[in-house]
Design an enzyme around this catalytic site. Structure first.
Site, PDB file in Angstrom:
ATOM      1  CB  SER A 134     -45.604  16.773 -42.036  1.00 61.27           C
ATOM      2  OG  SER A 134     -45.790  15.372 -42.025  1.00 61.27           O
ATOM      3  CG  ASN A 170     -56.231   9.378 -41.972  1.00 56.16           C
ATOM      4  OD1 ASN A 170     -55.145   9.835 -42.351  1.00 56.16           O
ATOM      5  ND2 ASN A 170     -57.233   9.119 -42.802  1.00 56.16           N
ATOM      6  CB  SER A 226     -30.600  52.219 -25.798  1.00 56.32           C
ATOM      7  OG  SER A 226     -30.238  52.987 -26.917  1.00 56.32           O
ATOM      8  CE  LYS A 238     -35.058  53.834 -23.413  1.00 58.30           C
ATOM      9  NZ  LYS A 238     -35.270  53.820 -24.865  1.00 58.30           N
ATOM     10  CD  GLU A 287     -40.286  46.903 -24.420  1.00 60.77           C
ATOM     11  OE1 GLU A 287     -40.626  47.992 -24.859  1.00 60.77           O
ATOM     12  OE2 GLU A 287     -39.087  46.560 -24.348  1.00 60.77           O
ATOM     13  CD  GLN A 326     -48.544  17.177 -43.530  1.00 61.31           C
ATOM     14  OE1 GLN A 326     -48.626  15.955 -43.596  1.00 61.31           O
ATOM     15  NE2 GLN A 326     -47.926  17.894 -44.457  1.00 61.31           N
TER      16      GLN A 326
HETATM   17  N1  ARG Z   1     -48.575  13.761 -41.974  1.00 61.85           N
HETATM   18  C1  ARG Z   1     -49.979  13.579 -41.880  1.00 61.85           C
HETATM   19  C2  ARG Z   1     -50.600  14.618 -40.937  1.00 61.85           C
HETATM   20  O1  ARG Z   1     -49.856  15.193 -40.238  1.00 61.85           O
HETATM   21  C3  ARG Z   1     -50.282  12.220 -41.370  1.00 61.85           C
HETATM   22  C4  ARG Z   1     -51.598  11.703 -41.778  1.00 61.85           C
HETATM   23  C5  ARG Z   1     -51.619  11.499 -43.253  1.00 61.85           C
HETATM   24  N2  ARG Z   1     -52.811  10.866 -43.672  1.00 61.85           N
HETATM   25  C6  ARG Z   1     -53.163  10.793 -44.954  1.00 61.85           C
HETATM   26  N3  ARG Z   1     -54.293  10.226 -45.205  1.00 61.85           N
HETATM   27  N4  ARG Z   1     -52.460  11.341 -45.891  1.00 61.85           N
HETATM   28  O2  ARG Z   1     -51.781  14.834 -40.908  1.00 61.85           O
END
Ligand code: ARG
Length: 464
Positions: A25, A112, A279, A285, A292, A324
């Site tokens: 990520s 987490n 345009s 135009k 828009e 994620q």
């Molecule tokens: N890159 C992960 C996310 O955005 C971070 C948390 C990852 N946690 C794990 N248990 N793999 O959620």
């Protein structure tokens, strides 16, 4: 083959390169890096404060993390794909800088609760910024409205001419929508501003941490009461996306009106060259690209809201990697809302001009004063429904004769009903029609002037 990952010795071989890319990520969560560092600094201070690490170690971690921040800002530290995500990237660089003590940072924490903390810190900042953009948008609406209290504009229902309005009243309707958006974000903020830090992977931790201490350092209002909920809740993100979607709804409705108003059919506004485009083939135009695009970009924000709801609906507790997927939608919504608010503010401030002459003509060329004839009769004792039917009849005969109500002779009015007198002409003049709607919240000039004063005080308040 990529380098072996940070996880553990449990793994024998490295990830397949394509899976490493799929899993990573870092390409987008790099957006969170400064929040990640700030969150980690608070965590390190707490570890020292509670004696889980020594004060010197705590100091080394905080200073090292600050160096990571500076290196990032100076573009000396640019984590690549091998980092997997921003959390690993920062920890790895920290350890390179401070040595083995860097490996203590992740004590009593999980990615987490870490990612949940980062996302909330990010959103908190962004909500503040969006509220500031809303204030600027409201201010320009107000500036224009103040110049146009007595400029009249046809008002519509079903996109049919209904009753004329003060242009200021029309613009203030959008001011009110933006005011609700501003207040809604304040409310969302209160649920974003809760700390999940210290919830650990899902169950809390065996270390004697102090979650209130980190919450205080990071200026969170409170902490999640349940660790499972803390790491897996994304209600706050859904609420934010909902608030962002409503901002887009409002901007999109205004965009639609600007587009209509600029058309040859309406001719209520002129677009200035600074905010319109031509345009490539039709030399005559001048296109309303800004509104828009705003109208068009609404779709992606709605999409992110929908995506987030779908991500969440089947998730068992607690953290799942599905989460994620929350980030790109949040980031894109934040960027889109900010860009659209900025563009609409510029468009209003310097990109368009109301054609007051044309507007003045527009409100005289229709039957949008018909209600006022009925009201005239009703105010003189004729039951409203009866008056309504009489006026319906006169509208029909006038239309057939190619006349407007103002063209009828006094005798014609009196044939319709003897109560009509010479003051009927004044009563149905567009200015009077607007002015007379003096009920609270109505378009009457007195009401509009009052509404403008109230609105001015609202925008002059501090934004949090
Ligand atoms: N890159 C992960 C996310 O955005 C971070 C948390 C990852 N946690 C794990 N248990 N793999 O959620």
């Amino acid at each position: 083959m990529t380098e072996k990952q940070t996880w553990s010795q449990r793994f024998e071989s490295a990830l397949h390169p394509a899976i490493a890319r799929f899993n990573a990520s870092i390409s987008f969560d790099i957006e969170l890096i400064e929040y990640d560092i700030t969150g980690s600094q608070a965590h390190a201070k707490m570890l020292a404060h509670t004696g889980i690490i020594s004060p010197e170690e705590g100091e080394q971690l905080v200073t090292g993390l600050e160096q990571v921040r500076q290196e990032y800002r100076q573009r000396k530290f640019q984590p690549g794909i091998d980092a997997e995500d921003v959390h690993f990237a920062v920890e790895k660089r920290l350890t390179e800088i401070v040595g083995d003590v860097g490996k203590k940072l992740h004590t009593a924490r999980s990615r987490n609760d870490q990612v949940g903390t980062d996302t909330r810190l990010y959103l908190r900042d962004q909500i503040q910024q969006i509220r500031q953009y809303l204030r600027e948008f409201q201010t320009v609406l107000l500036d224009i409205a103040e110049q146009h209290v007595e400029t009249l504009i046809p008002g519509y229902t079903h996109l049919q001419r209904a009753q004329p309005l003060s242009l200021a009243h029309h613009l203030l309707a959008y001011f009110q929508m933006a005011q609700r958006d501003w207040e809604r974000l304040e409310d969302v903020y209160s649920r974003v501003n809760i700390s999940p830090l210290g919830c650990g992977a899902l169950a809390g931790t065996t270390f004697p941490i102090d979650r209130h201490y980190t919450a205080e350092l990071l200026k969170f209002d409170s902490v999640y009461a349940n660790s499972l909920d803390g790491v897996s809740d994304r209600d706050f993100a859904i609420e934010f996306l909902c608030a962002a979607s409503l901002i887009m709804v409002h901007l999109s409705r205004l965009s639609e009106e600007v587009i209509l108003w600029s058309s040859e059919e309406f001719r209520f506004i002129t677009l200035k060259d600074s905010c319109a485009t031509g345009s490539s083939i039709m030399p005559q135009k001048k296109n309303p690209d800004v509104p828009e695009l705003v109208r068009g970009k609404t779709g992606r924000v709605f999409g992110h809201l929908q995506a987030m709801l779908v991500i969440m609906k089947g998730l068992p507790l607690a953290y799942n990697k599905d989460l994620q997927e929350d980030k790109e939608g949040i980031f894109d919504s934040v960027n889109t809302v900010k860009a659209c608010l900025e563009a609409m503010t510029i468009l209003l401030r310097e990109g368009l001009e109301f054609r007051t002459q044309r507007l003045a003509e527009a409100v005289t060329e229709d039957f949008s004063n018909a209600t006022d004839v009925a009201d005239y009769l009703a105010a003189r004792g004729v039951p409203f429904r009866e008056a309504y039917n009489l006026v319906g009849k006169v509208v029909k005969t006038s239309m057939a004769a190619g006349k407007l109500l103002k063209d009828l002779q006094l005798e014609e009015w009196q044939q319709l009903h003897p109560v009509f007198a010479a003051d009927i002409y004044e009563a149905i003049s567009p200015r009077q029609v607007v002015s007379a709607r003096n009920s609270y919240g109505g378009t009457g000039f007195v009401q509009v002037r009052q509404a403008l004063i109230t609105a001015r005080t609202q925008v002059s308040h501090e934004y949090l």
